[in-house]
Design a protein around this motif. Structure first.
Motif, PDB file in Angstrom:
ATOM      1  N   ARG A   1       0.850  -1.187   0.000  1.00  0.00           N
ATOM      2  CA  ARG A   1       0.000   0.000   0.000  1.00  0.00           C
ATOM      3  C   ARG A   1       0.892   1.246   0.000  1.00  0.00           C
ATOM      4  NH1 ARG A   1      -4.851   0.375   4.207  1.00  0.00           N
ATOM      5  NH2 ARG A   1      -3.219  -0.334   5.601  1.00  0.00           N
ATOM      6  N   MET A   2       0.757   2.090  -1.025  1.00  0.00           N
ATOM      7  CA  MET A   2       1.609   3.275  -1.136  1.00  0.00           C
ATOM      8  C   MET A   2       1.320   4.263  -0.006  1.00  0.00           C
ATOM      9  SD  MET A   2       2.015   5.850  -4.374  1.00  0.00           S
ATOM     10  CE  MET A   2       2.878   7.403  -4.216  1.00  0.00           C
ATOM     11  N   LYS A   3       2.383   4.799   0.576  1.00  0.00           N
ATOM     12  CA  LYS A   3       2.241   5.766   1.664  1.00  0.00           C
ATOM     13  C   LYS A   3       2.944   7.088   1.370  1.00  0.00           C
ATOM     14  CE  LYS A   3       1.933   2.188   5.266  1.00  0.00           C
ATOM     15  NZ  LYS A   3       2.249   0.981   4.514  1.00  0.00           N
ATOM     16  N   ALA A   4       3.803   7.139   0.363  1.00  0.00           N
ATOM     17  CA  ALA A   4       4.562   8.352   0.064  1.00  0.00           C
ATOM     18  C   ALA A   4       3.646   9.460  -0.441  1.00  0.00           C
ATOM     19  CB  ALA A   4       5.637   8.048  -0.982  1.00  0.00           C
ATOM     20  N   THR A   5       4.012  10.703  -0.135  1.00  0.00           N
ATOM     21  CA  THR A   5       3.260  11.854  -0.637  1.00  0.00           C
ATOM     22  C   THR A   5       4.040  12.612  -1.710  1.00  0.00           C
ATOM     23  OG1 THR A   5       4.153  13.237   1.142  1.00  0.00           O
ATOM     24  CG2 THR A   5       2.030  12.166   1.542  1.00  0.00           C
ATOM     25  N   GLY A   6       5.269  12.229  -1.954  1.00  0.00           N
ATOM     26  CA  GLY A   6       6.085  12.909  -2.952  1.00  0.00           C
ATOM     27  C   GLY A   6       7.415  12.211  -3.098  1.00  0.00           C
ATOM     28  N   GLU A   7       8.313  12.806  -3.895  1.00  0.00           N
ATOM     29  CA  GLU A   7       9.609  12.184  -4.119  1.00  0.00           C
ATOM     30  C   GLU A   7      10.638  13.219  -4.538  1.00  0.00           C
ATOM     31  OE1 GLU A   7       6.945  10.226  -6.160  1.00  0.00           O
ATOM     32  OE2 GLU A   7       6.695  12.275  -6.851  1.00  0.00           O
ATOM     33  N   VAL A   8      11.905  12.818  -4.437  1.00  0.00           N
ATOM     34  CA  VAL A   8      13.008  13.634  -4.941  1.00  0.00           C
ATOM     35  C   VAL A   8      13.768  12.815  -5.983  1.00  0.00           C
ATOM     36  CG1 VAL A   8      13.276  14.882  -2.777  1.00  0.00           C
ATOM     37  CG2 VAL A   8      14.640  12.833  -3.178  1.00  0.00           C
ATOM     38  N   MET A   9      14.556  13.525  -6.784  1.00  0.00           N
ATOM     39  CA  MET A   9      15.448  12.852  -7.717  1.00  0.00           C
ATOM     40  C   MET A   9      16.810  13.513  -7.636  1.00  0.00           C
ATOM     41  SD  MET A   9      14.938  12.027 -11.766  1.00  0.00           S
ATOM     42  CE  MET A   9      15.569  13.499 -12.550  1.00  0.00           C
ATOM     43  N   ALA A  10      17.848  12.720  -7.725  1.00  0.00           N
ATOM     44  CA  ALA A  10      19.204  13.262  -7.768  1.00  0.00           C
ATOM     45  C   ALA A  10      19.948  12.589  -8.909  1.00  0.00           C
ATOM     46  CB  ALA A  10      19.920  13.018  -6.445  1.00  0.00           C
TER      47      ALA A  10
ATOM     48  N   ILE B   1      16.596  27.914 -12.184  1.00  0.00           N
ATOM     49  CA  ILE B   1      15.908  27.323 -11.025  1.00  0.00           C
ATOM     50  C   ILE B   1      16.751  26.198 -10.445  1.00  0.00           C
ATOM     51  CG2 ILE B   1      14.506  25.619 -12.283  1.00  0.00           C
ATOM     52  CD1 ILE B   1      12.228  26.654 -10.195  1.00  0.00           C
ATOM     53  N   ILE B   2      16.734  26.118  -9.116  1.00  0.00           N
ATOM     54  CA  ILE B   2      17.361  24.996  -8.401  1.00  0.00           C
ATOM     55  C   ILE B   2      16.237  24.232  -7.739  1.00  0.00           C
ATOM     56  CG2 ILE B   2      19.105  24.284  -6.728  1.00  0.00           C
ATOM     57  CD1 ILE B   2      20.275  27.126  -6.892  1.00  0.00           C
ATOM     58  N   ASN B   3      16.077  22.969  -8.085  1.00  0.00           N
ATOM     59  CA  ASN B   3      15.015  22.146  -7.500  1.00  0.00           C
ATOM     60  C   ASN B   3      15.359  20.678  -7.722  1.00  0.00           C
ATOM     61  OD1 ASN B   3      12.692  21.717  -6.062  1.00  0.00           O
ATOM     62  ND2 ASN B   3      11.273  22.326  -7.668  1.00  0.00           N
ATOM     63  N   ASN B   4      14.646  19.797  -7.038  1.00  0.00           N
ATOM     64  CA  ASN B   4      14.988  18.370  -7.114  1.00  0.00           C
ATOM     65  C   ASN B   4      13.772  17.455  -7.175  1.00  0.00           C
ATOM     66  OD1 ASN B   4      14.039  18.273  -4.363  1.00  0.00           O
ATOM     67  ND2 ASN B   4      16.038  19.035  -3.733  1.00  0.00           N
ATOM     68  N   ASN B   5      12.591  18.030  -7.443  1.00  0.00           N
ATOM     69  CA  ASN B   5      11.372  17.218  -7.491  1.00  0.00           C
ATOM     70  C   ASN B   5      11.085  16.858  -8.950  1.00  0.00           C
ATOM     71  OD1 ASN B   5       8.716  16.257  -7.517  1.00  0.00           O
ATOM     72  ND2 ASN B   5       8.117  17.544  -5.787  1.00  0.00           N
ATOM     73  N   PRO B   6      11.177  15.583  -9.316  1.00  0.00           N
ATOM     74  CA  PRO B   6      11.034  15.212 -10.737  1.00  0.00           C
ATOM     75  C   PRO B   6       9.620  15.339 -11.273  1.00  0.00           C
ATOM     76  CG  PRO B   6      11.175  13.238  -9.391  1.00  0.00           C
ATOM     77  CD  PRO B   6      11.426  14.397  -8.467  1.00  0.00           C
TER      78      PRO B   6
ATOM     79  N   PHE C   1      12.554  20.691 -18.507  1.00  0.00           N
ATOM     80  CA  PHE C   1      13.773  21.302 -19.040  1.00  0.00           C
ATOM     81  C   PHE C   1      13.509  22.560 -19.871  1.00  0.00           C
ATOM     82  CE2 PHE C   1      12.539  17.950 -22.038  1.00  0.00           C
ATOM     83  CZ  PHE C   1      12.509  18.653 -23.237  1.00  0.00           C
ATOM     84  N   ASP C   2      12.245  22.793 -20.249  1.00  0.00           N
ATOM     85  CA  ASP C   2      11.958  23.975 -21.058  1.00  0.00           C
ATOM     86  C   ASP C   2      11.236  25.077 -20.282  1.00  0.00           C
ATOM     87  OD1 ASP C   2       9.629  22.604 -20.749  1.00  0.00           O
ATOM     88  OD2 ASP C   2       9.037  22.626 -22.858  1.00  0.00           O
ATOM     89  N   THR C   3      11.218  24.990 -18.946  1.00  0.00           N
ATOM     90  CA  THR C   3      10.572  26.042 -18.148  1.00  0.00           C
ATOM     91  C   THR C   3      11.518  27.209 -17.912  1.00  0.00           C
ATOM     92  OG1 THR C   3       9.037  24.526 -17.057  1.00  0.00           O
ATOM     93  CG2 THR C   3       9.495  26.591 -15.920  1.00  0.00           C
ATOM     94  N   SER C   4      12.695  26.933 -17.374  1.00  0.00           N
ATOM     95  CA  SER C   4      13.679  27.992 -17.113  1.00  0.00           C
ATOM     96  C   SER C   4      14.769  27.939 -18.182  1.00  0.00           C
ATOM     97  CB  SER C   4      14.298  27.813 -15.725  1.00  0.00           C
ATOM     98  OG  SER C   4      14.892  26.531 -15.626  1.00  0.00           O
ATOM     99  N   ASP C   5      15.620  28.968 -18.208  1.00  0.00           N
ATOM    100  CA  ASP C   5      16.739  28.962 -19.157  1.00  0.00           C
ATOM    101  C   ASP C   5      17.776  27.923 -18.773  1.00  0.00           C
ATOM    102  OD1 ASP C   5      16.058  31.187 -21.000  1.00  0.00           O
ATOM    103  OD2 ASP C   5      16.073  32.340 -19.138  1.00  0.00           O
ATOM    104  N   ARG C   6      17.998  27.775 -17.449  1.00  0.00           N
ATOM    105  CA  ARG C   6      18.904  26.727 -16.962  1.00  0.00           C
ATOM    106  C   ARG C   6      18.320  26.140 -15.684  1.00  0.00           C
ATOM    107  NH1 ARG C   6      21.502  30.628 -18.844  1.00  0.00           N
ATOM    108  NH2 ARG C   6      22.009  31.725 -16.919  1.00  0.00           N
ATOM    109  N   LEU C   7      18.354  24.836 -15.609  1.00  0.00           N
ATOM    110  CA  LEU C   7      17.821  24.115 -14.451  1.00  0.00           C
ATOM    111  C   LEU C   7      18.944  23.326 -13.806  1.00  0.00           C
ATOM    112  CD1 LEU C   7      15.664  22.616 -12.680  1.00  0.00           C
ATOM    113  CD2 LEU C   7      15.356  21.062 -14.617  1.00  0.00           C
ATOM    114  N   TYR C   8      19.085  23.476 -12.502  1.00  0.00           N
ATOM    115  CA  TYR C   8      20.070  22.704 -11.745  1.00  0.00           C
ATOM    116  C   TYR C   8      19.318  21.720 -10.853  1.00  0.00           C
ATOM    117  CZ  TYR C   8      23.605  25.947 -13.424  1.00  0.00           C
ATOM    118  OH  TYR C   8      24.440  26.678 -14.235  1.00  0.00           O
ATOM    119  N   PHE C   9      19.467  20.444 -11.166  1.00  0.00           N
ATOM    120  CA  PHE C   9      18.776  19.397 -10.411  1.00  0.00           C
ATOM    121  C   PHE C   9      19.636  19.058  -9.195  1.00  0.00           C
ATOM    122  CE2 PHE C   9      15.404  16.548 -10.081  1.00  0.00           C
ATOM    123  CZ  PHE C   9      14.593  16.645 -11.201  1.00  0.00           C
TER     124      PHE C   9
END
Length: 700
Positions: free
Chosen positions: A2-11, A220-225, A232-240
Motif C-alpha cells: 500500500r503506497m504511503k509516500a506523498t512525494g519524491e526527490v530525484m538526484a 531554477i534549483i530544484n529536485n522534485n522530478p 527542461f523547457d521552463t527555465s533557461d537553466r535548471l540545476y537538479f
C-alpha cells in the motif's frame, strides 16, 4: 504493497553513491549522510530484526547493519536488495567510519576530492571529523576542489540541446556556461510532503515566466522530478540539486545572478535566505531582516506591540514546569507548539495540566535549541489573506474565511471566498491591519496573513513573508495573477503601474470553496481527527453561484460519498453536545435516521431530537462496529475527546470508519456546511457546470 509516500526527490550523479547521497539530503530530513540517527538505542540483534521491516527508514537500517559487520549476503537474504547496491552502500559506510576514526588527519587533497566525487556533503564530512561546515568548505576551495556541472542531454546527442539542465559532479570539465544576460535564480520547494505541496511549484513557475517576460535569464534549483519547474523547457537553466546551503552556494558562485528569489518556494526556500545573504548575493523582494522580523517570535511580538495589533497572549517556555505556569496564567485551553514548524507539525491544543505534561513529553526537544511556544487558544473564526506589497501600496485579491473554527490547521480547513460572514467594518479593519503590517515589515512581493475574529475583535495568528498554499486558489477564482504582479513588484515595478490597483480587489458574483483531501486509508494508525497539525495531502475546488452549491461541489470532488438518506452515527465530545443538537435537528428534518452513543443520544433526546442510543466500539452488541460491518452507516460525525491514547473509543471509531470507507467528519462546523449542501437536494446531474473562463469573461 500500500503506497504511503506523498512525494519524491530525484538526484543525478556521475556514480550511484554520489546520486544516492544527494537524494538523501534532498529529502530535507536534516540528514546529510547514511548514518542512522537512532542507532545507539538498538542492539545488534534489534538492528537485524529491523531489517525485516519495510519502513521509510529502511535504507538507514541497512547501512547501520553494514556498519555493525552484518555481511551484504546476510542482508540480501533478509531484504532481497540486490548485492550490487549493498556493496555500494558498504563503500560509503566504510568511508564514514574512516572519517570518524581518523578525523582531519586523513583529509589530504586527494582523499577530500575522492569523497566529494562520491557525493559526501561538506556538512557530513565536518560532522564526522569534528569541524564546522565552513572549515571544510574553505579547505576544499583552498585546494581547488570545486564542483563541475554536466548537462543532461535532452536530445540523445542527435541535436544540440536547446534547454539543457545540469547536475553537479567533481570531474574536470564544466559544461554549464553562465549567460551574459542579467540572471535571476529562483529557489524551488523540493519534495511534496504534508504541509508543502505543488502550490509552491505553481508559484515558482509563474515567477519564472514573469522574469522571462521582464527580460531576465532564469535559473531554477530544484529536485522534485514531478513538477513543472523541473521541466527542461521552463527555465533557461535548471540545476537538479539538493536545496541545501552548500549545493545552492555552488550554483550561485557559478551563475553570479543579480538576485535570488526565495519567497515562492515555501518554507524550504525561505530557510535558505540567510545562506543566500551570507554568500554575498542579493535577495530580491523582502529583505532577510524583515523575513526574520516575521519569523522570529520575539521580534514579531515587539512589532505588533508597536503597531497596537492584538494577538493571542502567549509566552516562550523551555521546560514542562514553565509551560504549566504559563498555561495556568493564560487559562485553558492553550496551544502548545515547537518554535519552527512546517504544516503545524507537533502542535496540540492543551485543555489541562495533564495535557501539557503529555504534549511536552511528545515534543521532547533539546532545551537550548528548541524553545516551545504556549499561546492562549481562541475558538474564533479564522480569516486568511494573501497580499502583494510593493513597499508602499498593498493589493489584496480577496479575503478568505475558514468553515472550521480556529484550532484546525488552515491547510485542513474548508476555505471560502469571498468571506461572506465578515462584516464591512471587520473587512475594513482587516484591510487596514494588512496594510500596516506590510509597510512595517517592508514587504516587497507576497505575504500571507492569518487572523482570528473572536468576540468581534481581530487578532493576528501568523504572518508568512512568502507565497502560501492558497495563492493558486485565490489567483484562479479572482483572475488576479498574484505571482506575476508580485514578481514585477520584486523587480521594482509599482502596483499602481500594473493595472490591478491597490486595496481590496472587488469580489465577483461567485463562491469558491477549497476542500481538503486526506489519505487516511493509506496511513494506518494515524489519528484522523483534525487539529493544529496539518494532515491533508491535497485539495479540490468547488465554484458555484451560491455558497451551498460550491460546498456540495467541493465535497463531492474531494471524494466524500454524499449520503442521500439512511443511518448516521453521532458521537461528540461533551463541549460539542449543545451544538450537536442543532445538527441533529437538521439531519432529522432531512429524513436521516440518527444513532448516537449514550451521552450524545441523551443530549439529543432531552432536546426532542429523535436519536437511537447505540453502544460504543467496545460495548455489547449491537454496537457501532456491528453497524459498520453490516454496511448500514452512511456518515459518522465524531468530535475527539482530549489526549492521544490510541485505545480511546473515539480513535477506534474514526479508524474503523476509515477502514470501512465510511465518511467521518471530525468538526461540527464541517458537518453544518455539509447539511447546507444537502438541503439543496441536488443530484450530481442537476449541478451547474461553471468554467473559470465564464467567471472572468476572458480576463486574467
Amino acid at each position: 504493497t500500500r503506497m504511503k509516500a506523498t512525494g519524491e526527490v530525484m538526484a543525478i550523479g556521475a556514480n550511484f553513491e554520489q546520486a544516492l547521497l544527494k537524494a538523501v539530503r534532498s529529502l530535507e530530513l536534516g540528514i546529510q549522510s547514511l548514518e542512522f540517527k537512532g542507532a545507539a538505542h538498538y542492539t545488534d540483534a534489534e538492528i537485524e530484526k529491523l531489517l525485516h521491516w519495510q519502513s521509510d527508514e529502511r535504507i538507514y537500517v541497512v547501512t547501520e547493519a553494514l556498519r555493525r559487520g552484518i555481511s551484504p549476503r546476510a542482508i540480501f537474504d533478509i531484504t532481497k536488495i540486490d548485492e550490487w547496491y549493498l556493496h555500494k552502500l558498504e563503500k560509503v559506510v566504510r568511508h564514514e567510519e574512516r572519517l570518524k576514526a581518523e578525523g582531519c588527519a586523513c583529509l589530504d587533497a586527494a582523499y577530500l576530492r575522492s569523497l566529494k566525487r562520491m557525493g559526501f556533503a561538506d556538512a557530513a564530512i565536518a560532522r564526522f571529523v569534528g569541524k564546522a561546515e565552513t572549515d571544510i568548505r574553505a579547505l576544499r576551495k583552498g585546494w581547488g576542489i570545486l564542483p563541475t556541472y554536466k548537462m543532461v542531454d535532452t536530445c540523445g546527442a542527435e541535436f544540440d540541446a536547446v534547454s539543457p539542465y545540469y547536475y553537479s559532479t567533481y570531474d574536470t570539465e564544466n559544461e554549464a556556461a553562465p549567460s551574459a544576460n542579467k540572471t535571476v535564480v529562483v529557489l524551488g520547494s523540493g519534495p511534496i510532503r504534508i504541509g508543502q505541496g505543488v502550490e509552491f511549484d505553481y508559484c515558482s513557475v509563474h515567477c519564472i515566466w514573469a522574469l522571462k517576460q521582464a527580460g531576465y535569464d532564469t535559473v531554477i534549483i530544484n529536485n522534485n522530478p514531478e513538477t513543472v519547474s523541473t521541466d527542461f523547457d521552463t527555465s533557461d537553466r535548471l540545476y537538479f540539486e539538493p536545496l541545501t546551503p552548500e549545493d545552492m552556494w555552488n550554483v550561485l558562485e557559478l551563475e553570479q545572478p543579480v538576485g535570488v528569489v526565495v519567497q515562492f518556494g515555501g518554507q524550504t526556500a525561505i530557510k535558505l535566505a540567510k545562506s543566500v545573504q551570507e554568500a554575498g548575493f542579493a535577495i530580491l523582494g523582502t529583505s532577510l531582516a524583515d523575513i526574520n522580523a516575521a519569523e522570529d517570535r520575539e521580534e514579531f511580538e515587539a512589532l505588533l506591540e508597536r503597531l497596537d495589533v492584538a494577538r493571542p497572549k502567549g509566552a516562550t517556555v523551555f521546560t514542562t514546569e514553565q509551560a504549566l505556569v504559563t498555561a495556568n496564567n493564560l487559562g485553558y485551553p492553550v496551544l502548545v507548539r515547537p518554535s519552527y514548524v512546517l504544516g503545524g507539525q507537533g502542535m496540540e491544543i492543551a485543555w489541562s495540566d495533564a495535557d501539557i505534561g503529555e504534549y511536552m513529553d511528545i515534543i521532547n526537544l533539546n532545551v537550548q535549541e528548541h524553545p516551545i511556544l504556549v499561546d492562549k487558544y481562541l475558538l474564533g473564526k479564522e480569516i486568511e489573506v494573501d497580499a502583494i506589497c510593493d513597499g508602499d501600496d498593498v493589493l489584496i485579491p480577496g479575503i478568505m474565511e475558514h468553515v472550521e473554527r480556529a484550532g484546525v490547521h488552515s491547510g485542513d480547513s474548508i476555505s471560502v471566498y469571498p468571506a461572506f460572514t465578515v462584516s464591512p467594518r471587520m473587512r475594513q479593519e482587516i484591510l487596514d491591519t494588512t496594510g500596516r503590517l506590510c509597510r512595517a515589515l517592508h514587504v516587497v512581493g507576497m505575504i500571507n496573513i492569518q487572523y482570528i475574529v473572536y468576540n468581534d475583535k481581530l487578532y493576528i495568528i501568523e504572518v508568512n513573508p512568502r507565497s502560501s498554499r492558497t495563492v493558486p486558489y485565490i489567483s484562479k477564482v479572482t483572475g488576479v495573477p498574484l505571482i506575476e504582479l508580485a514578481t514585477r513588484a520584486v523587480l521594482g515595478i509599482k502596483l499602481k503601474d500594473q493595472g490591478y490597483g491597490s486595496g481590496l480587489y472587488p469580489a465577483g458574483d461567485i463562491f469558491a470553496v477549497k476542500v481538503p483531501v486526506f489519505s487516511f486509508e493509506k496511513l494506518p494508525q494515524l489519528e484522523t481527527s483534525l487539529g493544529p497539525e496539518m494532515k491533508s495531502t491535497g485539495e479540490v475546488l468547488g465554484i458555484a453561484p451560491t455558497y451551498a452549491e460550491a460546498v456540495l461541489k467541493g465535497l463531492m470532488a474531494a471524494g466524500l460519498n454524499i449520503p442521500r438518506g439512511g443511518d448516521i452515527i453521532l458521537s461528540v465530545a461533551d463541549n460539542d453536545k449543545q451544538d450537536a443538537v442543532r445538527l441533529g435537528e437538521d439531519l432529522a428534518a432531512l429524513g436521516y435516521r440518527i444513532y448516537a452513543t449514550a451521552g450524545t443520544a441523551h443530549a439529543l433526546n432531552s432536546m426532542y431530537v429523535p436519536a437511537s442510543a447505540i453502544n460504543g466500539m467496545d460495548g455489547a452488541s449491537p454496537n457501532v462496529l456491528d453497524m459498520l460491518r453490516q454496511d448500514r452507516v452512511q456518515l459518522i460525525v465524531n468530535t475527539a475527546t482530549r489526549g492521544r491514547d490510541p485505545e480511546r473509543q473515539g480513535f477506534k471509531l474514526r479508524r474503523a470508519a476509515t477502514e470501512y470507507k465510511v465518511p467521518c467528519l471530525t468538526s461540527l462546523d464541517t458537518a453544518h456546511a455539509l447539511v447546507q449542501a444537502l438541503k439543496l437536494g441536488l443530484t450530481e446531474e442537476q449541478i451547474t457546470p461553471l468554467g473559470l473562463q465564464d467567471i472572468h469573461h476572458g480576463e486574467g
